[in-house]
Write an enzyme that holds these catalytic residues in place. Sequence first.
Site, short mmCIF file in Angstrom:
data_model
loop_
_atom_site.label_atom_id
_atom_site.label_comp_id
_atom_site.label_asym_id
_atom_site.label_seq_id
_atom_site.Cartn_x
_atom_site.Cartn_y
_atom_site.Cartn_z
N GLU A 262 -22.59 12.60 46.44
CA GLU A 262 -23.19 11.63 47.37
C GLU A 262 -24.60 11.32 46.93
OE1 GLU A 262 -23.56 12.61 51.51
OE2 GLU A 262 -21.52 13.40 51.62
N GLU A 316 -20.75 3.91 59.05
CA GLU A 316 -19.91 4.69 59.96
C GLU A 316 -20.60 4.67 61.33
OE1 GLU A 316 -17.91 8.28 57.91
OE2 GLU A 316 -19.70 7.91 56.72
N LYS A 319 -21.25 7.85 63.74
CA LYS A 319 -21.99 9.02 63.29
C LYS A 319 -23.16 9.30 64.23
CE LYS A 319 -21.63 10.30 58.50
NZ LYS A 319 -22.36 10.46 57.25
N GLU A 325 -28.46 7.04 59.70
CA GLU A 325 -27.17 7.68 59.42
C GLU A 325 -26.01 6.69 59.50
OE1 GLU A 325 -26.03 10.96 58.63
OE2 GLU A 325 -28.08 11.09 57.92
#
Length: 456
Positions: A262, A316, A319, A325
Amino acid sequence: MATFFFFLLSFLICFHLSSAEPFIGVNYGQVADNLPPPSATAKLLKSTSIEKVRLYGADPAIIKALANTEIGIVIGAANGDIPSLASDPNSAAQWINSNVLPFYPASKIILITVGNEVLTTNDPNLINQLLPAMQNMQNAINGASLGGKIKVSTVHSMAVLGQSDPPSSGLFSPSYQPALKGLLQFQKDNGSPFAINPYPFFAYQSDSRPETLAFCLFQPNAGRVDSGNGIKYMNMFDAQVDSVHSALSAMGFKDVEIMVAETGWPYSGDSNEVGPSIENAKAYNGNLIAHLKSMVGTPLMPGKSVDTYLFALYDEDLKPGPCSERAFGLYKPDLSMVYDVGISKSSQTPSTPSTPVTPQPKPTATGWCVPKAGISDAQLQSSLDYACGQGIDCSPIQPGGACFEPNTIASHAAYAMNLYYQSSAKNPWNCDFSQTATLTSQNPSYNNCIYPGGST
Protein backbone atom coordinates in the site's frame (compact mmCIF):
# COMPACT_ATOMS: atom_id res chain seq x y z
CA MET A 1 15.22 -13.09 -43.40
CA ALA A 2 16.95 -13.87 -40.09
CA THR A 3 17.81 -10.18 -39.73
CA PHE A 4 14.16 -9.26 -40.23
CA PHE A 5 12.96 -11.68 -37.55
CA PHE A 6 15.63 -10.42 -35.15
CA PHE A 7 14.43 -6.86 -35.79
CA LEU A 8 10.80 -7.90 -35.29
CA LEU A 9 11.65 -9.67 -32.02
CA SER A 10 13.60 -6.62 -30.76
CA PHE A 11 10.68 -4.37 -31.63
CA LEU A 12 8.17 -6.56 -29.83
CA ILE A 13 10.36 -6.71 -26.73
CA CYS A 14 10.76 -2.94 -26.71
CA PHE A 15 7.04 -2.43 -27.32
CA HIS A 16 6.18 -4.70 -24.41
CA LEU A 17 8.61 -2.93 -22.11
CA SER A 18 7.21 0.47 -23.00
CA SER A 19 3.53 -0.44 -22.79
CA ALA A 20 3.33 -2.70 -19.75
CA GLU A 21 4.21 -1.98 -16.15
CA PRO A 22 4.08 -5.35 -14.40
CA PHE A 23 5.21 -3.71 -11.16
CA ILE A 24 2.22 -1.33 -10.83
CA GLY A 25 -0.82 -2.58 -8.93
CA VAL A 26 -3.77 -1.10 -7.06
CA ASN A 27 -5.65 -1.87 -3.85
CA TYR A 28 -9.35 -2.67 -4.23
CA GLY A 29 -10.93 -2.06 -0.83
CA GLN A 30 -14.63 -2.70 -0.24
CA VAL A 31 -15.51 -0.81 2.94
CA ALA A 32 -18.13 1.09 0.96
CA ASP A 33 -21.79 0.93 -0.05
CA ASN A 34 -21.56 2.65 -3.44
CA LEU A 35 -19.03 0.62 -5.44
CA PRO A 36 -19.68 -0.26 -9.07
CA PRO A 37 -20.30 -3.93 -9.96
CA PRO A 38 -17.19 -6.12 -10.29
CA SER A 39 -17.73 -6.55 -14.03
CA ALA A 40 -17.55 -2.78 -14.53
CA THR A 41 -14.41 -2.62 -12.40
CA ALA A 42 -12.75 -5.38 -14.45
CA LYS A 43 -13.49 -3.41 -17.63
CA LEU A 44 -12.08 -0.25 -16.03
CA LEU A 45 -8.87 -2.02 -15.00
CA LYS A 46 -8.37 -3.39 -18.52
CA SER A 47 -8.45 0.22 -19.80
CA THR A 48 -5.44 1.07 -17.61
CA SER A 49 -1.79 0.02 -17.36
CA ILE A 50 -2.47 -1.50 -13.92
CA GLU A 51 -1.39 -5.14 -14.04
CA LYS A 52 -2.16 -6.30 -10.49
CA VAL A 53 -4.99 -5.89 -8.00
CA ARG A 54 -4.86 -6.50 -4.28
CA LEU A 55 -8.04 -7.54 -2.48
CA TYR A 56 -8.25 -7.51 1.30
CA GLY A 57 -10.45 -10.61 1.25
CA ALA A 58 -11.38 -13.16 -1.37
CA ASP A 59 -14.66 -11.89 -2.83
CA PRO A 60 -15.70 -14.56 -5.37
CA ALA A 61 -17.61 -12.08 -7.54
CA ILE A 62 -14.52 -9.91 -7.99
CA ILE A 63 -12.15 -12.84 -8.52
CA LYS A 64 -14.51 -14.27 -11.12
CA ALA A 65 -14.93 -10.89 -12.86
CA LEU A 66 -11.16 -10.67 -13.29
CA ALA A 67 -11.00 -14.04 -15.09
CA ASN A 68 -9.20 -14.01 -18.44
CA THR A 69 -7.99 -10.42 -17.98
CA GLU A 70 -4.35 -11.45 -17.24
CA ILE A 71 -4.50 -9.10 -14.25
CA GLY A 72 -2.59 -10.57 -11.31
CA ILE A 73 -4.75 -10.95 -8.19
CA VAL A 74 -3.66 -10.80 -4.55
CA ILE A 75 -6.28 -12.24 -2.18
CA GLY A 76 -6.27 -12.14 1.59
CA ALA A 77 -7.22 -14.16 4.65
CA ALA A 78 -8.40 -11.86 7.44
CA ASN A 79 -6.80 -11.53 10.88
CA GLY A 80 -9.86 -13.31 12.25
CA ASP A 81 -9.09 -16.34 10.09
CA ILE A 82 -5.59 -16.81 11.52
CA PRO A 83 -6.44 -18.90 14.64
CA SER A 84 -8.30 -21.56 12.67
CA LEU A 85 -5.73 -21.57 9.84
CA ALA A 86 -2.96 -22.01 12.40
CA SER A 87 -4.58 -24.76 14.44
CA ASP A 88 -6.08 -26.91 11.69
CA PRO A 89 -4.37 -27.81 8.38
CA ASN A 90 -7.80 -28.82 7.05
CA SER A 91 -9.01 -25.26 7.56
CA ALA A 92 -6.25 -24.01 5.26
CA ALA A 93 -7.06 -26.71 2.69
CA GLN A 94 -10.72 -25.71 2.81
CA TRP A 95 -9.76 -22.03 2.37
CA ILE A 96 -7.82 -22.91 -0.80
CA ASN A 97 -10.64 -25.16 -2.03
CA SER A 98 -13.16 -22.32 -1.59
CA ASN A 99 -11.20 -19.25 -2.62
CA VAL A 100 -8.61 -20.42 -5.16
CA LEU A 101 -9.42 -23.68 -6.94
CA PRO A 102 -12.81 -22.67 -8.40
CA PHE A 103 -11.21 -19.68 -10.16
CA TYR A 104 -7.59 -20.56 -10.91
CA PRO A 105 -5.96 -20.32 -13.46
CA ALA A 106 -8.54 -18.28 -15.43
CA SER A 107 -8.36 -15.78 -12.59
CA LYS A 108 -4.63 -15.12 -12.20
CA ILE A 109 -4.21 -15.43 -8.42
CA ILE A 110 -0.53 -14.75 -7.65
CA LEU A 111 -0.34 -14.15 -3.89
CA ILE A 112 -2.25 -14.86 -0.69
CA THR A 113 -1.72 -12.50 2.22
CA VAL A 114 -2.42 -14.03 5.63
CA GLY A 115 -3.49 -11.19 7.91
CA ASN A 116 -2.91 -7.46 7.67
CA GLU A 117 -0.48 -5.58 9.96
CA VAL A 118 -0.67 -8.42 12.51
CA LEU A 119 2.56 -7.65 14.37
CA THR A 120 1.51 -4.11 15.23
CA THR A 121 -1.75 -5.33 16.77
CA ASN A 122 0.60 -6.30 19.64
CA ASP A 123 -1.67 -9.29 20.32
CA PRO A 124 0.81 -12.01 21.36
CA ASN A 125 -1.60 -14.89 20.62
CA LEU A 126 -2.32 -13.63 17.11
CA ILE A 127 1.36 -12.94 16.45
CA ASN A 128 2.35 -16.45 17.57
CA GLN A 129 -0.30 -17.99 15.32
CA LEU A 130 0.73 -16.05 12.18
CA LEU A 131 3.63 -18.25 11.07
CA PRO A 132 1.76 -21.57 11.60
CA ALA A 133 -1.18 -20.13 9.63
CA MET A 134 1.14 -19.18 6.75
CA GLN A 135 2.82 -22.59 6.85
CA ASN A 136 -0.52 -24.41 6.70
CA MET A 137 -1.63 -22.17 3.83
CA GLN A 138 1.59 -22.96 1.96
CA ASN A 139 1.13 -26.69 2.58
CA ALA A 140 -2.43 -26.46 1.26
CA ILE A 141 -1.16 -24.71 -1.88
CA ASN A 142 1.48 -27.40 -2.33
CA GLY A 143 -1.20 -30.06 -1.83
CA ALA A 144 -3.19 -28.51 -4.66
CA SER A 145 -0.10 -28.69 -6.93
CA LEU A 146 0.15 -24.89 -7.01
CA GLY A 147 3.46 -24.59 -5.13
CA GLY A 148 5.63 -21.90 -6.72
CA LYS A 149 2.69 -20.52 -8.70
CA ILE A 150 0.91 -18.84 -5.79
CA LYS A 151 2.98 -17.34 -2.97
CA VAL A 152 2.06 -16.76 0.68
CA SER A 153 2.94 -13.61 2.60
CA THR A 154 1.60 -11.19 5.22
CA VAL A 155 1.48 -7.39 5.22
CA HIS A 156 3.26 -5.12 7.70
CA SER A 157 2.92 -1.54 8.84
CA MET A 158 6.05 0.63 8.72
CA ALA A 159 5.72 0.67 12.51
CA VAL A 160 7.55 -2.69 12.60
CA LEU A 161 10.68 -0.58 12.12
CA GLY A 162 12.24 0.68 15.31
CA GLN A 163 14.67 2.84 13.33
CA SER A 164 14.39 4.16 9.78
CA ASP A 165 16.31 7.42 9.51
CA PRO A 166 18.77 7.51 7.86
CA PRO A 167 17.80 4.63 5.55
CA SER A 168 21.12 2.84 6.02
CA SER A 169 20.37 2.52 9.76
CA GLY A 170 17.01 0.78 9.24
CA LEU A 171 16.26 -1.80 11.94
CA PHE A 172 13.18 -3.73 12.98
CA SER A 173 11.94 -3.01 16.49
CA PRO A 174 13.55 -5.51 18.91
CA SER A 175 10.12 -6.55 20.20
CA TYR A 176 9.11 -7.75 16.71
CA GLN A 177 12.39 -9.39 15.72
CA PRO A 178 11.70 -12.86 17.22
CA ALA A 179 8.46 -13.19 15.24
CA LEU A 180 10.01 -11.67 12.12
CA LYS A 181 12.90 -14.11 12.14
CA GLY A 182 10.57 -17.07 11.67
CA LEU A 183 8.41 -15.25 9.12
CA LEU A 184 11.43 -14.17 7.09
CA GLN A 185 12.93 -17.64 7.07
CA PHE A 186 9.61 -18.95 5.76
CA GLN A 187 9.54 -16.25 3.08
CA LYS A 188 13.14 -16.89 2.06
CA ASP A 189 12.46 -20.64 1.79
CA ASN A 190 9.33 -20.09 -0.31
CA GLY A 191 10.41 -17.07 -2.36
CA SER A 192 7.58 -14.83 -1.20
CA PRO A 193 7.84 -11.04 -0.82
CA PHE A 194 8.08 -9.03 2.38
CA ALA A 195 5.02 -6.77 2.07
CA ILE A 196 5.14 -3.33 3.68
CA ASN A 197 2.95 -0.19 3.72
CA PRO A 198 5.10 2.95 3.34
CA TYR A 199 3.21 6.25 3.31
CA PRO A 200 5.25 9.43 2.74
CA PHE A 201 1.94 11.22 3.43
CA PHE A 202 2.16 10.29 7.10
CA ALA A 203 5.82 11.32 7.20
CA TYR A 204 4.82 14.74 5.87
CA GLN A 205 2.06 15.08 8.46
CA SER A 206 4.67 14.79 11.20
CA ASP A 207 7.08 17.21 9.44
CA SER A 208 5.12 19.70 7.35
CA ARG A 209 7.94 21.93 6.12
CA PRO A 210 7.73 22.91 2.41
CA GLU A 211 11.00 21.12 1.63
CA THR A 212 9.58 17.94 3.17
CA LEU A 213 6.51 18.17 0.93
CA ALA A 214 8.70 18.41 -2.19
CA PHE A 215 10.77 15.46 -0.92
CA CYS A 216 7.60 13.40 -0.38
CA LEU A 217 6.01 14.31 -3.72
CA PHE A 218 9.06 13.46 -5.90
CA GLN A 219 9.33 17.13 -6.80
CA PRO A 220 12.66 18.86 -7.38
CA ASN A 221 14.36 19.39 -4.02
CA ALA A 222 17.81 19.63 -2.48
CA GLY A 223 17.75 15.99 -1.38
CA ARG A 224 18.79 14.45 1.92
CA VAL A 225 22.15 12.82 2.53
CA ASP A 226 22.25 9.52 4.41
CA SER A 227 24.85 10.17 7.11
CA GLY A 228 25.66 6.46 7.25
CA ASN A 229 26.79 5.95 3.64
CA GLY A 230 26.80 9.40 2.03
CA ILE A 231 24.05 8.52 -0.48
CA LYS A 232 21.79 11.44 -1.38
CA TYR A 233 18.06 10.60 -1.40
CA MET A 234 15.77 12.66 -3.62
CA ASN A 235 12.41 11.33 -2.39
CA MET A 236 10.82 9.87 0.73
CA PHE A 237 9.53 6.72 -1.00
CA ASP A 238 13.04 5.50 -1.83
CA ALA A 239 14.21 6.39 1.68
CA GLN A 240 11.40 4.41 3.30
CA VAL A 241 11.83 1.36 1.06
CA ASP A 242 15.60 1.36 1.54
CA SER A 243 15.17 1.56 5.33
CA VAL A 244 13.20 -1.69 5.07
CA HIS A 245 15.96 -3.18 2.91
CA SER A 246 18.52 -2.19 5.56
CA ALA A 247 16.39 -3.77 8.29
CA LEU A 248 16.10 -7.01 6.30
CA SER A 249 19.86 -7.00 5.70
CA ALA A 250 20.56 -6.46 9.40
CA MET A 251 18.61 -9.65 10.17
CA GLY A 252 20.40 -11.62 7.46
CA PHE A 253 17.56 -11.59 4.89
CA LYS A 254 18.73 -9.01 2.34
CA ASP A 255 17.65 -11.26 -0.54
CA VAL A 256 13.98 -11.38 0.49
CA GLU A 257 12.14 -9.28 -2.08
CA ILE A 258 10.25 -6.21 -0.88
CA MET A 259 6.71 -5.52 -2.06
CA VAL A 260 4.91 -2.23 -1.40
CA ALA A 261 1.44 -3.48 -0.51
CA GLU A 262 0.00 0.00 0.00
CA THR A 263 1.05 3.57 -0.68
CA GLY A 264 -0.95 6.60 -1.64
CA TRP A 265 -1.98 10.18 -0.88
CA PRO A 266 -5.47 11.49 -0.04
CA TYR A 267 -7.02 14.17 -2.23
CA SER A 268 -9.23 15.57 0.54
CA GLY A 269 -9.22 15.81 4.32
CA ASP A 270 -10.52 17.57 7.38
CA SER A 271 -9.63 21.25 7.88
CA ASN A 272 -7.05 20.33 10.54
CA GLU A 273 -5.27 17.72 8.36
CA VAL A 274 -1.99 18.73 6.75
CA GLY A 275 -1.30 17.64 3.17
CA PRO A 276 -4.50 16.30 1.54
CA SER A 277 -5.34 17.97 -1.79
CA ILE A 278 -6.05 17.02 -5.37
CA GLU A 279 -2.79 18.69 -6.41
CA ASN A 280 -0.68 16.78 -3.87
CA ALA A 281 -2.38 13.43 -4.52
CA LYS A 282 -1.90 13.80 -8.27
CA ALA A 283 1.74 14.80 -7.76
CA TYR A 284 2.51 11.88 -5.44
CA ASN A 285 0.83 9.12 -7.42
CA GLY A 286 1.76 10.51 -10.84
CA ASN A 287 5.40 11.07 -9.94
CA LEU A 288 5.61 7.70 -8.15
CA ILE A 289 4.36 5.95 -11.29
CA ALA A 290 6.88 7.87 -13.42
CA HIS A 291 9.63 6.91 -10.96
CA LEU A 292 8.66 3.22 -11.11
CA LYS A 293 8.45 3.30 -14.90
CA SER A 294 11.95 4.75 -15.12
CA MET A 295 13.24 1.44 -13.63
CA VAL A 296 15.99 3.33 -11.81
CA GLY A 297 15.11 1.56 -8.56
CA THR A 298 16.25 2.84 -5.17
CA PRO A 299 19.83 3.73 -4.18
CA LEU A 300 20.26 0.41 -2.32
CA MET A 301 18.31 -1.62 -4.92
CA PRO A 302 19.14 -0.03 -8.28
CA GLY A 303 17.96 -1.11 -11.70
CA LYS A 304 14.57 -2.61 -10.82
CA SER A 305 11.21 -1.36 -9.65
CA VAL A 306 9.66 -2.71 -6.48
CA ASP A 307 6.18 -4.18 -6.99
CA THR A 308 3.95 -1.33 -5.78
CA TYR A 309 0.21 -1.34 -5.11
CA LEU A 310 -1.35 2.11 -5.09
CA PHE A 311 -3.94 2.88 -2.48
CA ALA A 312 -6.62 2.86 -3.73
CA LEU A 313 -8.86 2.12 -6.70
CA TYR A 314 -11.97 3.68 -5.12
CA ASP A 315 -12.83 5.73 -2.06
CA GLU A 316 -14.26 3.67 0.80
CA ASP A 317 -17.08 5.81 2.17
CA LEU A 318 -17.77 3.62 5.21
CA LYS A 319 -14.26 3.79 6.64
CA PRO A 320 -13.97 5.34 10.10
CA GLY A 321 -11.46 8.01 11.07
CA PRO A 322 -10.58 11.41 9.60
CA CYS A 323 -11.95 12.52 6.25
CA SER A 324 -8.70 11.63 4.48
CA GLU A 325 -9.32 7.92 5.20
CA ARG A 326 -12.25 8.12 2.77
CA ALA A 327 -10.42 10.10 0.07
CA PHE A 328 -7.63 7.94 -1.37
CA GLY A 329 -9.48 6.76 -4.50
CA LEU A 330 -8.15 7.19 -8.01
CA TYR A 331 -11.62 6.62 -9.47
CA LYS A 332 -15.16 7.62 -8.50
CA PRO A 333 -17.98 5.07 -8.23
CA ASP A 334 -19.21 6.25 -11.67
CA LEU A 335 -15.80 5.08 -13.04
CA SER A 336 -14.59 8.59 -13.85
CA MET A 337 -11.13 9.68 -12.68
CA VAL A 338 -10.80 11.68 -9.50
CA TYR A 339 -7.60 13.02 -11.12
CA ASP A 340 -5.38 11.77 -13.94
CA VAL A 341 -2.11 10.04 -12.98
CA GLY A 342 -1.38 8.70 -16.46
CA ILE A 343 -2.54 5.10 -16.05
CA SER A 344 -5.36 5.22 -18.58
CA LYS A 345 -4.29 3.53 -21.82
CA SER A 346 -6.13 6.20 -23.80
CA SER A 347 -4.05 8.93 -22.15
CA GLN A 348 -0.83 6.97 -22.74
CA THR A 349 -1.07 6.67 -26.51
CA PRO A 350 2.26 7.98 -27.82
CA SER A 351 1.70 11.06 -29.89
CA THR A 352 3.98 12.65 -32.43
CA PRO A 353 5.11 15.96 -30.95
CA SER A 354 3.48 18.71 -32.95
CA THR A 355 5.36 21.86 -33.85
CA PRO A 356 5.02 24.15 -30.85
CA VAL A 357 2.90 27.22 -31.39
CA THR A 358 5.20 30.24 -31.45
CA PRO A 359 4.49 32.29 -28.34
CA GLN A 360 4.54 36.06 -28.15
CA PRO A 361 8.09 37.36 -28.68
CA LYS A 362 10.28 37.50 -25.61
CA PRO A 363 13.49 39.17 -26.71
CA THR A 364 15.64 37.71 -23.94
CA ALA A 365 14.30 34.13 -24.08
CA THR A 366 16.26 31.26 -25.60
CA GLY A 367 15.06 27.99 -26.93
CA TRP A 368 15.89 24.86 -24.94
CA CYS A 369 15.93 23.80 -21.28
CA VAL A 370 18.87 21.53 -20.39
CA PRO A 371 20.59 20.33 -17.20
CA LYS A 372 23.48 22.36 -15.86
CA ALA A 373 26.90 20.75 -15.89
CA GLY A 374 27.97 18.75 -12.85
CA ILE A 375 24.48 17.83 -11.60
CA SER A 376 24.29 14.43 -9.91
CA ASP A 377 22.29 11.53 -11.34
CA ALA A 378 20.16 11.51 -8.18
CA GLN A 379 19.06 15.12 -8.73
CA LEU A 380 18.53 14.53 -12.44
CA GLN A 381 16.41 11.44 -11.69
CA SER A 382 14.26 13.58 -9.36
CA SER A 383 13.74 16.13 -12.15
CA LEU A 384 13.04 13.35 -14.67
CA ASP A 385 10.41 11.78 -12.39
CA TYR A 386 8.81 15.16 -11.79
CA ALA A 387 8.68 16.19 -15.44
CA CYS A 388 7.26 12.86 -16.68
CA GLY A 389 4.71 12.94 -13.84
CA GLN A 390 3.18 16.17 -15.19
CA GLY A 391 1.40 14.62 -18.17
CA ILE A 392 4.02 15.19 -20.87
CA ASP A 393 4.71 12.43 -23.41
CA CYS A 394 7.85 10.65 -22.19
CA SER A 395 7.48 7.72 -24.61
CA PRO A 396 10.47 8.88 -26.74
CA ILE A 397 12.79 8.04 -23.80
CA GLN A 398 11.15 4.66 -23.16
CA PRO A 399 12.71 1.52 -24.74
CA GLY A 400 12.20 1.68 -28.50
CA GLY A 401 11.74 5.46 -28.49
CA ALA A 402 13.78 7.82 -30.66
CA CYS A 403 15.54 9.32 -27.62
CA PHE A 404 16.04 6.16 -25.53
CA GLU A 405 19.69 5.90 -26.56
CA PRO A 406 21.99 6.81 -24.95
CA ASN A 407 20.27 5.04 -22.05
CA THR A 408 21.53 7.39 -19.33
CA ILE A 409 19.72 9.35 -16.63
CA ALA A 410 21.38 12.56 -17.88
CA SER A 411 20.16 12.09 -21.45
CA HIS A 412 16.61 11.09 -20.44
CA ALA A 413 16.37 13.92 -17.91
CA ALA A 414 17.51 16.46 -20.51
CA TYR A 415 14.74 15.41 -22.90
CA ALA A 416 12.05 15.38 -20.19
CA MET A 417 13.08 18.70 -18.62
CA ASN A 418 13.03 20.40 -22.01
CA LEU A 419 9.67 18.91 -22.98
CA TYR A 420 8.20 20.05 -19.65
CA TYR A 421 9.54 23.56 -20.29
CA GLN A 422 8.19 23.66 -23.85
CA SER A 423 4.78 22.48 -22.58
CA SER A 424 4.67 25.18 -19.92
CA ALA A 425 4.34 28.95 -20.08
CA LYS A 426 8.08 29.07 -20.89
CA ASN A 427 8.87 31.38 -18.04
CA PRO A 428 12.44 31.17 -16.74
CA TRP A 429 11.20 29.47 -13.58
CA ASN A 430 9.71 26.68 -15.67
CA CYS A 431 13.34 25.74 -16.41
CA ASP A 432 14.67 25.82 -12.87
CA PHE A 433 14.22 22.31 -11.40
CA SER A 434 15.71 23.37 -8.05
CA GLN A 435 18.52 25.23 -9.81
CA THR A 436 19.66 22.17 -11.78
CA ALA A 437 18.65 23.40 -15.27
CA THR A 438 19.35 26.34 -17.54
CA LEU A 439 18.17 27.77 -20.85
CA THR A 440 20.35 27.51 -23.93
CA SER A 441 20.27 28.59 -27.56
CA GLN A 442 22.18 25.45 -28.60
CA ASN A 443 19.82 22.85 -30.05
CA PRO A 444 20.42 19.56 -28.16
CA SER A 445 18.67 17.40 -30.80
CA TYR A 446 20.67 14.49 -32.22
CA ASN A 447 20.12 11.77 -34.84
CA ASN A 448 16.36 11.07 -34.89
CA CYS A 449 15.88 12.51 -31.39
CA ILE A 450 14.28 15.89 -31.89
CA TYR A 451 13.99 18.27 -28.93
CA PRO A 452 10.98 20.56 -29.41
CA GLY A 453 11.73 24.24 -28.97
CA GLY A 454 13.86 26.93 -30.48
CA SER A 455 14.59 30.57 -30.20
CA THR A 456 11.60 32.68 -29.41
